[in-house]
Write a protein that holds these residues in place. Structure first.
Motif, PDB file in Angstrom:
ATOM      1  N   GLU A  35      10.355   2.334  -2.288  1.00 11.58           N
ATOM      2  CA  GLU A  35       9.765   1.924  -1.154  1.00 11.58           C
ATOM      3  C   GLU A  35       9.438   3.019  -0.129  1.00 11.58           C
ATOM      4  O   GLU A  35       9.910   4.315  -0.507  1.00 11.58           O
ATOM      5  N   SER A  36       8.744   2.981   0.924  1.00  9.77           N
ATOM      6  CA  SER A  36       8.680   3.966   1.995  1.00  9.77           C
ATOM      7  C   SER A  36       9.884   4.489   2.327  1.00  9.77           C
ATOM      8  O   SER A  36      10.738   3.540   2.817  1.00  9.77           O
ATOM      9  N   HIS A 199       4.813   3.087  -5.009  1.00 10.42           N
ATOM     10  CA  HIS A 199       5.702   1.945  -4.647  1.00 10.42           C
ATOM     11  C   HIS A 199       5.399   0.832  -5.300  1.00 10.42           C
ATOM     12  O   HIS A 199       6.009  -0.226  -5.232  1.00 10.42           O
ATOM     13  N   LEU A 240      11.614  -4.490  -6.139  1.00  7.86           N
ATOM     14  CA  LEU A 240      10.147  -3.562  -6.216  1.00  7.86           C
ATOM     15  C   LEU A 240       9.111  -4.638  -7.051  1.00  7.86           C
ATOM     16  O   LEU A 240       7.783  -4.603  -6.510  1.00  7.86           O
TER      17      LEU A 240
END
Length: 256
Positions: A35-36, A199, A240
């Motif tokens: 993820e970010s 991502h 995710l």
């Protein structure tokens, strides 16, 4: 080809990468997924020499890149290229596409103009663009086509590794599928190793034979010989996976 050992990066008190180790092999597709804020783009930036590491080492063909001289850095930069996430802003709007793509040839080869023009023509064809497209400017193209221009610039000198930072982000499902097919074709036909920074776990599933999952600067999963998302064991990896709508990858029958 590239061995990353105990790679650490700190920004003041923030630890962006915490002793990351993995091996990038020739002619494989590797995906760095997270993820970010997970640290995946930081790995790419350090690998490309855009940022300095805090600890650890990166070996290219057995030699630390941090002791490279000018000549070695030039060869390394020829062989390790990048496709930036922001396709439009990474292209000079005042330059014709053919001149943008030819830039690495001017920087890294001794080819004359006629030889460069021929190489640009061949490379445009590899990314499904025409010779006429080379006479246009970046703003004449869609986002997906601009990404193809970036890929053409990255591969024209036959690099060993191309880092793709969110290479399929911002694309609609059909264009995304076509981009995945293009990357798979280039990897197979040109023998290029691609490192996908993403991502999107479904993109990793379609493209990668080696997947690394990052969370808060640490490796959560490191799977060689990757074949299926069923190989993931961590809850984070499955989070995710579930974050990506599956219907996106059923458009036009998905990717074969």
């Amino acid at each position: 080809m590239i061995m990353i050992t105990n790679l650490t990066k700190k920004y003041k008190e923030n630890i962006a990468l915490n002793q990351i180790s993995f091996h990038i092999k020739e002619k494989e597709n590797i995906a760095i997924v997270g993820e970010s804020g997970s640290g995946k783009s930081t790995i790419g930036n350090i690998l490309l020499g855009f940022e300095a590491l805090t600890g650890g080492d990166i070996l290219y063909e057995g030699r630390s890149i941090h002791i490279f001289g000018k000549k070695e850095w030039k060869e390394y930069r020829k062989n390790v290229q990048i496709v930036f996430q922001d396709a439009q802003n990474s292209l000079n709007p005042r330059m014709k596409v053919k001149d943008i793509i030819a830039e690495p040839l001017k920087n890294f080869t001794n080819l004359n103009k006629k030889e460069r023009d021929l190489k640009v023509k061949e490379t445009l064809a590899l990314v499904d663009l025409s010779e006429k497209d080379g006479e246009k400017y970046p703003y004449d193209f869609s986002t997906g086509q601009q990404k193809r221009i970036n890929i053409a610039r990255a591969i024209i000198c036959h690099p060993q590794l191309v880092v793709m930072d969110e290479g399929t982000s911002g694309l609609d499902p059909e264009i995304k599928n076509n981009m995945i097919k293009l990357i798979k074709k280039l990897q197979k036909d040109q023998g290029i190793t691609f490192m996908m920074i993403t991502h999107d776990m479904r993109v990793a599933e379609k493209l990668a034979s080696h997947v690394i999952v990052l969370k808060e600067g640490k490796i959560i999963e490191n799977i060689n010989n990757f074949k299926s998302i069923n190989q993931f064991k961590s809850d984070y990896a499955h989070e995710l996976i579930n974050a990506v709508p599956k219907f996106k990858y059923k458009v036009l029958g998905g990717v074969k």
